[in-house]
Scaffold this active site. Structure first.
Site, PDB file in Angstrom:
ATOM      1  N   ASP A  80     -25.803  80.338 -70.848  1.00 21.87           N
ATOM      2  CA  ASP A  80     -27.100  79.649 -70.896  1.00 21.87           C
ATOM      3  C   ASP A  80     -27.964  80.262 -71.993  1.00 21.87           C
ATOM      4  O   ASP A  80     -27.612  81.290 -72.589  1.00 21.87           O
ATOM      5  CB  ASP A  80     -27.807  79.762 -69.548  1.00 21.87           C
ATOM      6  CG  ASP A  80     -28.956  78.762 -69.385  1.00 21.87           C
ATOM      7  OD1 ASP A  80     -29.146  77.905 -70.271  1.00 21.87           O
ATOM      8  OD2 ASP A  80     -29.667  78.856 -68.365  1.00 21.87           O
ATOM      9  N   SER A  86     -35.759  80.116 -73.761  1.00 20.49           N
ATOM     10  CA  SER A  86     -36.788  80.274 -74.786  1.00 20.49           C
ATOM     11  C   SER A  86     -38.087  80.698 -74.138  1.00 20.49           C
ATOM     12  O   SER A  86     -38.414  80.250 -73.025  1.00 20.49           O
ATOM     13  CB  SER A  86     -37.003  78.956 -75.537  1.00 20.49           C
ATOM     14  OG  SER A  86     -38.154  79.035 -76.372  1.00 20.49           O
ATOM     15  N   THR A 143     -39.118  71.482 -71.091  1.00 19.91           N
ATOM     16  CA  THR A 143     -37.879  70.708 -71.171  1.00 19.91           C
ATOM     17  C   THR A 143     -37.818  69.653 -70.077  1.00 19.91           C
ATOM     18  O   THR A 143     -37.384  68.515 -70.311  1.00 19.91           O
ATOM     19  CB  THR A 143     -36.670  71.648 -71.076  1.00 19.91           C
ATOM     20  OG1 THR A 143     -36.700  72.567 -72.172  1.00 19.91           O
ATOM     21  CG2 THR A 143     -35.361  70.866 -71.131  1.00 19.91           C
TER      22      THR A 143
END
Length: 435
Positions: A80, A83, A120
């Site tokens: 994975d 950020s 996201t």
């Protein structure tokens, strides 16, 4: 375990035993700790810090406070990326399917927008039908069959982090390196990862505006994650301008689809996506070097395999099967679109990246309060990168707004956030340091 004794010892600068940390976090997760005690503990850590061993113990205790995902029936490396947040940072949307197309399994648990940064999950919710909180069985099935799944955190994963963060948020203790480290990594450990790469942003659009502090955070994250058994590295990347040429939810989703179908080559965004893909592949043992890893990622894009993985993930999680072929059919457009025109000729030399993120929120594309509804259609697209030569009256961005008044405000704001100079600027490299 007496909570006030642990708080007192940390307040006095003592190093806590791992057993004491585990007991404290277990009681916190079980609801046996008052908010006053949690806040006092967080403030003691803020002032006195934690050793690396303490931070590892805190991270592991928080990861063990809920479920841990298992991937024993998947024969791919489990990897994975995380950020620390920025503007126009939609790397995860492209990176996960690229990595999956190259042979990794990517169970990516993502978040919503925080402050001026985009989330996201908010971007994915611009896709009709997409389920960001599937049950555990479907999540596992999508990762196994599609290769990746991007979803939101469930309450069963690292629940101690949720309670501790809620108190930190109202006690001015968010910006503690040990607490940030444990918060980020506890969720990643609970996800059952074998390898992890970290994108630590620095610049006027990042939470870390100071390079030295960004390096301290990156070092802490890498050392603690490796100490907890997850092979981890970090890249420090520039956030002194939006990473993509779009900032907003649907506009960044269109940007993602353009990227996956070959429309965003030779950009700062491509540099970052391919660098992280290579890092993931090398860390997982799939590629022997960064150059070969980047080559694999480029081939996954050019062959269309990455786009196919993304399409399958979207379809399996409830979205339209033909999103990539027919994005205009599903991704709603804002009713008003207006260009932002350069007020003078010269070079785009600098921008207030945080201000651009705030302008997206002002358009309705982010939240001022947790219960706010987002208008996924709004934002900025066609943002010209810094270092571009422009002429007076030339468009430097396109505003997407719900009405004329909002569009006019956003046009004025974006123009004010950009600085044009007569001399060509010297720009920071988009990737500066690997840790």
């Amino acid at each position: 375990m007496i909570p006030q004794e642990i708080i007192r010892r940390k307040r006095d600068g003592d190093e806590l035993d791992p057993d004491d940390i585990r007991s404290f976090i277990a009681a916190l997760a079980a609801g046996q700790m008052s908010e006053g005690q949690i806040g006092a503990f967080a403030m003691a850590v803020w002032f006195k810090g934690m050793s690396r061993a303490e931070t590892v113990a805190l991270t592991l205790a928080m990861a063990d406070s809920g479920d841990r995902l298992q991937w024993a029936d998947i024969d791919r490396p489990i990897a994975d990326k995380h950020s620390t947040g920025g503007v126009g940072d939609n790397v995860s949307l492209m990176l996960a399917p690229i990595a999956a197309a190259c042979g990794l399994a990517v169970p990516m648990i993502s978040g919503r927008g925080l402050g001026h940064t985009g989330g996201t999950l908010d971007k994915l919710e611009s896709i009709p039908g997409y389920m960001i909180t599937p049950d555990a069985d479907l999540f596992h099935k999508v990762v196994k069959e599609a290769g990746c799944a991007i979803i939101g955190q469930t309450g069963a994963l690292a629940p101690a982090d949720g309670r501790l963060y809620a108190v930190r948020d109202v006690t001015a203790t968010v910006d503690s390196i040990p607490l940030i480290t444990a918060s980020i990594l506890s969720k990643k450990l609970a996800a059952g990862l074998q390898t992890l790469v970290l994108d630590v942003k620095v610049g006027n659009g990042a939470f870390m505006t100071d390079r030295a502090q960004a390096e301290i955070l990156a070092q802490s994250l890498v050392e603690v994650a490796n100490g907890a058994g997850v092979t981890t590295s970090a890249l420090i990347t520039d956030m002194n301008q939006p990473l993509a040429d779009a900032a907003g939810n649907t506009v960044e989703m269109r940007n993602c689809l353009d990227f996956l179908t070959g429309g965003k080559t030779d950009t700062r965004l491509e540099t970052v996506v391919l660098a992280f893909a290579a890092e993931m592949l090398v860390k997982s043992g799939v590629a022997p070097s960064a150059d070969e890893g980047e080559g694999m990622a480029r081939k996954a894009l050019s062959s269309g395999r990455a786009a196919e993985v993304f399409a399958r993930m979207v379809s399996m999680l409830g979205g339209p099967a033909d999103l990539i072929e027919n994005p205009g059919k599903y991704l709603a457009r804002a009713p008003v679109e207006k260009p932002v025109l350069a007020p003078r000729s010269g070079w785009l030399a600098a921008c207030n990246t945080r201000g651009i993120g705030i302008s997206v929120i002002d358009l309705g594309g982010g939240r001022r309060h947790p219960a706010d509804r987002i208008d996924h259609r709004v934002g900025f697209s066609e943002l010209l990168p810094l270092g571009t030569r422009v002429s007076a009256g030339e468009p430097i961005a396109l505003v997407h707004a719900a009405d004329e008044a909002a569009a006019d405000r956003a046009v004025a704001a974006l123009a004010a956030h950009c600085r044009i100079t007569e001399e060509k600027p010297e720009l920071e490299p988009v990737i500066s340091t690997r840790i």
